[in-house]
Scaffold this motif. Structure first.
Motif, PDB file in Angstrom:
ATOM      1  N   GLN A 103      50.093  -2.448  -5.437  1.00  0.00           N
ATOM      2  CA  GLN A 103      49.896  -3.789  -4.883  1.00  0.00           C
ATOM      3  C   GLN A 103      48.468  -4.004  -4.367  1.00  0.00           C
ATOM      4  O   GLN A 103      48.132  -5.088  -3.921  1.00  0.00           O
ATOM      5  N   ALA A 104      47.639  -2.962  -4.418  1.00  0.00           N
ATOM      6  CA  ALA A 104      46.271  -3.061  -3.910  1.00  0.00           C
ATOM      7  C   ALA A 104      45.436  -3.938  -4.838  1.00  0.00           C
ATOM      8  O   ALA A 104      45.585  -3.881  -6.056  1.00  0.00           O
ATOM      9  N   PRO A 105      44.554  -4.732  -4.252  1.00  0.00           N
ATOM     10  CA  PRO A 105      43.692  -5.560  -5.096  1.00  0.00           C
ATOM     11  C   PRO A 105      42.733  -4.694  -5.905  1.00  0.00           C
ATOM     12  O   PRO A 105      42.321  -3.621  -5.470  1.00  0.00           O
ATOM     13  N   LEU A 106      42.394  -5.187  -7.086  1.00  0.00           N
ATOM     14  CA  LEU A 106      41.455  -4.465  -7.952  1.00  0.00           C
ATOM     15  C   LEU A 106      40.040  -4.608  -7.412  1.00  0.00           C
ATOM     16  O   LEU A 106      39.653  -5.663  -6.920  1.00  0.00           O
ATOM     17  N   GLY A 107      39.271  -3.547  -7.540  1.00  0.00           N
ATOM     18  CA  GLY A 107      37.856  -3.588  -7.196  1.00  0.00           C
ATOM     19  C   GLY A 107      37.081  -4.265  -8.317  1.00  0.00           C
ATOM     20  O   GLY A 107      37.612  -4.552  -9.395  1.00  0.00           O
ATOM     21  N   ALA A 108      35.807  -4.519  -8.092  1.00  0.00           N
ATOM     22  CA  ALA A 108      34.970  -5.223  -9.073  1.00  0.00           C
ATOM     23  C   ALA A 108      34.934  -4.485 -10.410  1.00  0.00           C
ATOM     24  O   ALA A 108      35.067  -5.108 -11.471  1.00  0.00           O
ATOM     25  N   ARG A 109      34.777  -3.153 -10.382  1.00  0.00           N
ATOM     26  CA  ARG A 109      34.750  -2.393 -11.632  1.00  0.00           C
ATOM     27  C   ARG A 109      36.087  -2.486 -12.373  1.00  0.00           C
ATOM     28  O   ARG A 109      36.112  -2.605 -13.596  1.00  0.00           O
ATOM     29  N   GLN A 110      37.168  -2.415 -11.634  1.00  0.00           N
ATOM     30  CA  GLN A 110      38.486  -2.489 -12.266  1.00  0.00           C
ATOM     31  C   GLN A 110      38.718  -3.872 -12.884  1.00  0.00           C
ATOM     32  O   GLN A 110      39.305  -3.979 -13.953  1.00  0.00           O
ATOM     33  N   ARG A 111      38.262  -4.922 -12.207  1.00  0.00           N
ATOM     34  CA  ARG A 111      38.409  -6.279 -12.759  1.00  0.00           C
ATOM     35  C   ARG A 111      37.611  -6.428 -14.049  1.00  0.00           C
ATOM     36  O   ARG A 111      38.086  -6.999 -15.027  1.00  0.00           O
ATOM     37  N   ARG A 112      36.372  -5.907 -14.058  1.00  0.00           N
ATOM     38  CA  ARG A 112      35.548  -5.979 -15.274  1.00  0.00           C
ATOM     39  C   ARG A 112      36.203  -5.206 -16.417  1.00  0.00           C
ATOM     40  O   ARG A 112      36.254  -5.677 -17.548  1.00  0.00           O
ATOM     41  N   ALA A 113      36.729  -4.036 -16.119  1.00  0.00           N
ATOM     42  CA  ALA A 113      37.369  -3.223 -17.149  1.00  0.00           C
ATOM     43  C   ALA A 113      38.614  -3.931 -17.680  1.00  0.00           C
ATOM     44  O   ALA A 113      38.884  -3.923 -18.887  1.00  0.00           O
ATOM     45  N   ALA A 114      39.362  -4.573 -16.801  1.00  0.00           N
ATOM     46  CA  ALA A 114      40.561  -5.308 -17.230  1.00  0.00           C
ATOM     47  C   ALA A 114      40.189  -6.475 -18.135  1.00  0.00           C
ATOM     48  O   ALA A 114      40.872  -6.759 -19.125  1.00  0.00           O
ATOM     49  N   ARG A 115      39.096  -7.169 -17.807  1.00  0.00           N
ATOM     50  CA  ARG A 115      38.654  -8.289 -18.645  1.00  0.00           C
ATOM     51  C   ARG A 115      38.201  -7.798 -20.020  1.00  0.00           C
ATOM     52  O   ARG A 115      38.467  -8.439 -21.038  1.00  0.00           O
ATOM     53  N   ARG A 116      37.501  -6.650 -20.050  1.00  0.00           N
ATOM     54  CA  ARG A 116      37.055  -6.082 -21.337  1.00  0.00           C
ATOM     55  C   ARG A 116      38.225  -5.693 -22.201  1.00  0.00           C
ATOM     56  O   ARG A 116      38.181  -5.824 -23.407  1.00  0.00           O
ATOM     57  N   ASN A 117      39.271  -5.153 -21.609  1.00  0.00           N
ATOM     58  CA  ASN A 117      40.421  -4.656 -22.358  1.00  0.00           C
ATOM     59  C   ASN A 117      41.433  -5.746 -22.673  1.00  0.00           C
ATOM     60  O   ASN A 117      42.385  -5.493 -23.426  1.00  0.00           O
ATOM     61  N   ALA A 118      41.243  -6.935 -22.137  1.00  0.00           N
ATOM     62  CA  ALA A 118      42.213  -8.020 -22.369  1.00  0.00           C
ATOM     63  C   ALA A 118      41.997  -8.711 -23.680  1.00  0.00           C
ATOM     64  O   ALA A 118      41.079  -8.632 -24.364  1.00  0.00           O
TER      65      ALA A 118
END
Length: 118
Positions: A103-118
């Motif tokens: 439930q923890a919010p994603l950090g900036a790096r995790q958000r960028r990685a999620a956008r790349r993999n989406a």
């Protein structure tokens, strides 16, 4: 069902330590330095008696549902009590907080990685 990871912090204050107990804790202080803090299944203790009498245990638990965090927190508190009591260390003001990492919010790096993999 997926496995959830919980980080649990149990805090308190040493109370009524004898001179011998204090010396014992000070002798082991390097093993319990805050700079080496880690969340572990067995619990990792940190303190700095030279600065203050507070301590922190960090536990890593798992569960299958969000509701499992309450039981995990109770187990962590009991493990901290058992460690302190087993060594004869007095304590007070024991309190805990827990976080479900799913439930923890994603950090900036995790958000960028999620956008790349989406």
């Amino acid at each position: 069902m997926s496995t959830r990871t919980f980080r649990i912090i149990v805090r308190g204050v040493f109370d009524g330590l004898t001179a011998e107990q204090r010396a014992e804790l000070l002798a082991e202080a390097d093993e319990h330095d805050v700079l080496t803090a880690a969340f572990t299944p067995e619990g990792h203790l940190t303190y700095d008696l030279a600065a203050r009498s507070a301590f922190t245990f960090r536990f890593l638990e798992t569960g299958e549902a969000a509701e499992d965090i309450s039981a995990a927190t109770e187990r962590a508190e009991e493990a901290a009590r058992a460690w302190l009591t087993g060594r004869g260390y007095g304590y007070k003001n024991l309190r805990s907080s827990a976080e479900d990492l799913s439930q923890a919010p994603l950090g900036a790096r995790q958000r960028r990685a999620a956008r790349r993999n989406a």
